[in-house]
Design an enzyme around this catalytic site. Sequence first.
Site, PDB file in Angstrom:
ATOM      1  N   ASP A  46     -11.584   2.432 -14.577  1.00 18.87           N
ATOM      2  CA  ASP A  46     -12.625   2.447 -15.602  1.00 18.87           C
ATOM      3  C   ASP A  46     -13.994   2.329 -14.940  1.00 18.87           C
ATOM      4  O   ASP A  46     -14.256   1.381 -14.204  1.00 18.87           O
ATOM      5  CB  ASP A  46     -12.420   1.276 -16.570  1.00 18.87           C
ATOM      6  CG  ASP A  46     -13.477   1.238 -17.664  1.00 18.87           C
ATOM      7  OD1 ASP A  46     -13.216   1.743 -18.765  1.00 18.87           O
ATOM      8  OD2 ASP A  46     -14.577   0.683 -17.417  1.00 18.87           O
ATOM      9  N   TYR A  51     -23.002   2.102 -14.592  1.00 20.34           N
ATOM     10  CA  TYR A  51     -22.562   1.236 -13.499  1.00 20.34           C
ATOM     11  C   TYR A  51     -23.080   1.712 -12.142  1.00 20.34           C
ATOM     12  O   TYR A  51     -23.011   0.975 -11.156  1.00 20.34           O
ATOM     13  CB  TYR A  51     -21.039   1.157 -13.430  1.00 20.34           C
ATOM     14  CG  TYR A  51     -20.353   0.573 -14.637  1.00 20.34           C
ATOM     15  CD1 TYR A  51     -21.066  -0.033 -15.666  1.00 20.34           C
ATOM     16  CD2 TYR A  51     -18.966   0.632 -14.752  1.00 20.34           C
ATOM     17  CE1 TYR A  51     -20.420  -0.551 -16.775  1.00 20.34           C
ATOM     18  CE2 TYR A  51     -18.313   0.109 -15.856  1.00 20.34           C
ATOM     19  CZ  TYR A  51     -19.043  -0.471 -16.868  1.00 20.34           C
ATOM     20  OH  TYR A  51     -18.385  -0.974 -17.966  1.00 20.34           O
ATOM     21  N   LYS A  76     -18.149   6.618 -19.169  1.00 21.80           N
ATOM     22  CA  LYS A  76     -18.808   6.352 -20.448  1.00 21.80           C
ATOM     23  C   LYS A  76     -20.201   6.966 -20.509  1.00 21.80           C
ATOM     24  O   LYS A  76     -20.897   7.074 -19.493  1.00 21.80           O
ATOM     25  CB  LYS A  76     -18.907   4.835 -20.682  1.00 21.80           C
ATOM     26  CG  LYS A  76     -17.600   4.080 -20.507  1.00 21.80           C
ATOM     27  CD  LYS A  76     -17.769   2.594 -20.744  1.00 21.80           C
ATOM     28  CE  LYS A  76     -16.545   1.835 -20.289  1.00 21.80           C
ATOM     29  NZ  LYS A  76     -16.514   1.650 -18.824  1.00 21.80           N
ATOM     30  N   HIS A 107     -20.643   4.440 -24.916  1.00 17.78           N
ATOM     31  CA  HIS A 107     -20.678   3.070 -24.400  1.00 17.78           C
ATOM     32  C   HIS A 107     -21.099   2.050 -25.462  1.00 17.78           C
ATOM     33  O   HIS A 107     -20.559   0.951 -25.514  1.00 17.78           O
ATOM     34  CB  HIS A 107     -21.625   3.011 -23.195  1.00 17.78           C
ATOM     35  CG  HIS A 107     -21.258   1.977 -22.198  1.00 17.78           C
ATOM     36  ND1 HIS A 107     -21.498   2.125 -20.846  1.00 17.78           N
ATOM     37  CD2 HIS A 107     -20.653   0.780 -22.323  1.00 17.78           C
ATOM     38  CE1 HIS A 107     -21.071   1.061 -20.205  1.00 17.78           C
ATOM     39  NE2 HIS A 107     -20.549   0.218 -21.080  1.00 17.78           N
TER      40      HIS A 107
END
Length: 290
Positions: A46, A51, A76, A107
């Site tokens: 994931d 990120y 996402k 998200h």
Amino acid sequence: MDNQPIIKLADGNHMPQLGLGSWAANNQQIVTAIHAALDVGYRAIDTAAIYNNEKGVGKALQETDIPREDIFVTTKLWNNRHNDVRTALAESLEKLQLDYVDLYLMHWPAPPQDQYVGAWQQMIELQKEGLIRSIGVSNFQPEHIQRLINETGVHPVINQIELHPLFQQRQLHAWNATHHIVTESWSPLAQGGENVFDNQLVQHLAQKYGKTPAQIVLRWHIDNGMIVIPKSATLSRIKENFDIFNFKLEKEDLTAMTTLDTDKRLGPSPETFVDFSEFSHLLDSIDPNG
């Protein structure tokens, strides 16, 4: 690896019930973590555009000998890309070095922007084109999901939400289930908040089952039917988190765990959240080596 449970999604696709989360890991850390996880037996990864580690995920996937179709990859869509999902997904695919993702999540709904329905419509089209296998949402409340269904006729297959023993979201989990939406837990070990591992009940169950407190908590997610994605960049913890398929919590112990619910979030409210500035305290409290 053979005994890890697989969840069948409403669209017919299948997803491992335990995966490796990558929140707060940089590109270098996530390459090492993914190699360790794949060696242990993980088959779900994931990540997310926000990120800033999709390149690392892609590098690790290119370096492994495990066939692409055997690894379930989630990324996402970030809140500032609701108007341009196609370009956002293309950027993610380029970084991941993939032709498709197994699961693409919106998200956050970011209600103040009021763009999530349009973003969902774009995700539906991209799924039809084969660039996404399954589409879902993250941090959505029932009213947000119901609006997606009402205006597009398409249900998300997953709702990834903050969920852990201290914030159990039982009503939302039940609502998801009645709409054939699988609940996926982020921050499953309540990182950044009160240490659930020190709880007397969790300590007692760890002794009873001969497991660590973290394994008890992760098994709690599994036995409640959630998909769970603990993040770690530490080899020993990656191994520990995966070693939960040789026991189950008894019914009375699952019932006892409900008493731990404080109904307090670690993260922001899905009703108001748009960007990270409003919960920088959570960023500061995260251990990237967790």
